[in-house]
Design a protein around this motif. Structure first.
Motif, PDB file in Angstrom:
ATOM      1  N   THR A  74       0.831  -1.215   0.000  1.00 54.87           N
ATOM      2  CA  THR A  74       0.000   0.000   0.000  1.00 54.87           C
ATOM      3  C   THR A  74       0.856   1.252   0.000  1.00 54.87           C
ATOM      4  O   THR A  74       0.456   2.288  -0.527  1.00 54.87           O
ATOM      5  N   SER A 110       1.769  -7.605  -0.644  1.00 50.39           N
ATOM      6  CA  SER A 110       2.626  -8.514   0.117  1.00 50.39           C
ATOM      7  C   SER A 110       2.050  -9.914   0.186  1.00 50.39           C
ATOM      8  O   SER A 110       2.749 -10.862   0.550  1.00 50.39           O
ATOM      9  N   THR A 163       1.785  -4.416   4.235  1.00 49.75           N
ATOM     10  CA  THR A 163       1.729  -4.702   5.658  1.00 49.75           C
ATOM     11  C   THR A 163       1.155  -6.082   5.985  1.00 49.75           C
ATOM     12  O   THR A 163       1.323  -6.562   7.095  1.00 49.75           O
ATOM     13  N   ASP A 164       0.479  -6.696   4.995  1.00 50.82           N
ATOM     14  CA  ASP A 164      -0.240  -7.943   5.321  1.00 50.82           C
ATOM     15  C   ASP A 164       0.696  -9.054   5.783  1.00 50.82           C
ATOM     16  O   ASP A 164       0.337  -9.837   6.654  1.00 50.82           O
TER      17      ASP A 164
END
Ligand SMILES: NC(=O)C[C@H](N)C(=O)O
Length: 339
Positions: A17, A66, A100-101
């Motif tokens: 993101t 990710s 971030t996942d």
């Protein structure tokens, strides 16, 4: 007067993101955008004051969400980072930008492998570049600022987002949406920022359980042994465990209930796997707290508790350990004893 050279850092951009953009060009779109749309050059151009604090080299390693990364891609990135640190004593630190996942397990992987006092700082964002109050550019600035600070040394891999500095070992993504998603509920943050200045609460330290898997212990082809995470819940029998076993899985992590529990009917399948030399780690689906027991299923179970590690971090640790010492059950038990 000769001006002092700015500290040198290397940024590896992988997408996420922080490099995301709205498909509808909407400044309020924080849910339907696509990750990995903006290049690292564009990211850097959006943060002009960066050039006043550091000499930045950058590389577009991937540009994707990710969820599209895997341990093979991350291992090849880790080896590059270790190579950069080994070959360039002028490098102050390395920054990885990513989605971030899966950031928490990627950071855990870097932390477990990279052997250097200089910081690896992993950052990302929760709002795409096209959003109002996009958080990526300030996160990137703070990540660079942390990477050039001598007070960041000897702390391993750091997760920097939203004014906070967390250890890669303990910090996890706690919320699917909010800017303060990264938390270390039990261990606490290592530090914060006063604007752009990193402030650490403690002297440098590494997580108690951190194990080192140097690049030399890892496969040249970057393929780690296959480990499945299986989720326990009410009415969930052992079928997924039996299926994983039939697929030749080399290790299993159970995201168990509470202290690593699952339906008693899992016991036979777990024991069979352990007897075949396939380690079964019991972690918890609860977001924090330790898993200690490893034998709550009844008499004689020998699963291995994950201690402080959540399922996704326990999975990475098991993969690294199995790559280093395949089929050595005792070594796996020893590693998780202190996790
Ligand atoms: N906030 C984010 O970066 C989420 C994004 N889906 C990713 O992990 O790539």
């Amino acid at each position: 007067m000769v001006e002092a050279a700015l500290p040198k850092v290397k940024i590896y951009a992988t997408g996420g993101t922080i490099a995301g953009a709205s498909n509808s060009n909407s400044s309020t779109d924080t849910t339907q955008y696509s990750a990995g749309q903006v290049t690292v050059e564009q990211l850097l151009q959006a943060v002009p004051p960066l050039k006043d604090i550091a000499m930045i080299e950058s590389e577009q390693f991937t540009n994707t969400g990710s969820n599209q990364l895997n341990t093979s891609i991350l291992l090849s990135l880790t080896k590059k980072i270790q190579g950069d640190l080994d070959s360039d004593s002028n490098l102050s630190g390395v920054i990885v930008t990513m989605g971030t996942d899966t950031l928490e397990e990627a950071a855990f992987l870097f932390d477990s492998i990279i052997d250097d006092e200089r910081p690896i700082v992993v950052t990302g964002a929760m709002r795409p570049t096209t959003s109002l109050s996009a958080d990526g550019s300030f996160n990137l600035f703070q990540a660079v600022s942390a990477s050039i600070s001598s007070s960041s040394r000897n702390r391993g891999t750091l997760i920097v987002l939203n004014d906070r500095i967390g250890s890669a070992y303990y910090t996890f993504k706690s919320n699917t949406r909010t800017l303060d998603t990264f938390q270390a509920l039990e261990a606490g943050f290592l530090g914060t920022f006063a604007g752009i200045e990193p402030i650490y609460y403690y002297q440098p330290a590494r997580a108690t359980g951190r194990q080192l898997y140097p690049v030399s212990s890892l496969p040249a082809n970057n393929n780690l042994p296959s480990v499945s995470i299986l989720y326990a819940a009410l009415d969930q029998g052992p079928a997924q465990l039996d299926f994983a076993a039939s697929q030749g899985v080399q290790g299993v992590v159970i995201a168990g209930e509470g202290d690593g529990e699952a339906d008693r009917t899992w016991l036979d399948s777990m024991t069979k796997l352990m007897n075949r030399g396939v380690p079964v780690i019991t972690a918890s689906r609860s977001p924090s707290g330790t898993v200690q027991a490893g034998n709550n299923f009844g008499n004689g179970t020998t699963s291995i508790p994950s201690k402080t590690l959540n399922p996704q971090k326990a999975k990475i640790l098991l993969q690294l350990q199995l790559a280093k010492a395949p089929l050595d059950m005792q070594a796996v038990k020893d590693v998780f004893k202190t996790a």
